[in-house]
Design a protein around this motif. Structure first.
Motif, PDB file in Angstrom:
ATOM      1  N   ARG A 128       0.844  -1.210   0.000  1.00 11.06           N
ATOM      2  CA  ARG A 128       0.000   0.000   0.000  1.00 11.06           C
ATOM      3  C   ARG A 128       0.870   1.247   0.000  1.00 11.06           C
ATOM      4  N   SER A 134      -0.297  -4.773   1.791  1.00 13.58           N
ATOM      5  CA  SER A 134      -1.756  -4.835   1.742  1.00 13.58           C
ATOM      6  C   SER A 134      -2.175  -6.277   2.046  1.00 13.58           C
ATOM      7  N   THR A 135      -3.451  -6.547   1.932  1.00 11.81           N
ATOM      8  CA  THR A 135      -3.930  -7.922   2.143  1.00 11.81           C
ATOM      9  C   THR A 135      -3.892  -8.722   0.843  1.00 11.81           C
TER      10      THR A 135
END
Length: 154
Positions: A128, A134-135
């Motif tokens: 990110r 991030s996921t």
């Protein structure tokens, strides 16, 4: 019955058209006996989180560095699903620089390498922000190199 025999003959012919060696990574139909990168990727994914030990012959198309590591890729785009990455540790980079010169990123591109190591599936997170994962993620197949003896330029 006639169609069943034809279907069976076609299926058996297709199965025998490609041969692989005992370690299932070398394609006898490829030039110079290059390893089948898709077979390396399949084997590493099937064995995950374990590693697949082997000897691989790979053509390097691209290279890049990040955080003192050098990554040699079998595809121009390292995110390509067909890519296998040879990941060189900083100590190996130092040894290789003494042997081949300073610009290893350019040196290894378009070279064929014989690599002894363990292929493994590695989870790569999208970021990110710098150093904030991030996921979302994808998988790459890496062969980590920690000793110069694992690598040979052909």
């Amino acid at each position: 019955m006639k169609y069943l025999l034809i279907l069976l003959a076609v299926a058996l012919t297709g199965c025998s058209s490609t041969q692989v060696t005992s370690n299932n990574t070398q394609s006898t139909n490829s030039p110079l006996g290059y390893s089948d990168t898709m077979e390396i990727i399949r084997a590493a994914a099937a064995a995950a989180p374990e590693k697949i030990k082997g000897e691989y012959t790979l053509k390097i198309k691209a290279a890049g560095s990040q955080r003192r590591h050098l990554f040699l890729n079998t595809e121009n785009d390292y995110r390509d699903q067909r890519n296998v990455t040879i990941a060189l540790s900083p100590s190996v980079i130092s040894d290789l620089s003494k042997q081949y010169g300073l610009d290893l990123e350019r040196f290894f591109v378009n070279k064929t390498l014989k690599v002894k190591g363990e292929a493994q599936r590695v989870k790569i997170y999208f970021m990110r922000a710098p150093r904030v994962p991030s996921t979302k993620y994808y998988y790459q197949t890496h062969i980590p190199i920690t000793n110069i003896s694992q690598l040979q330029v052909i």
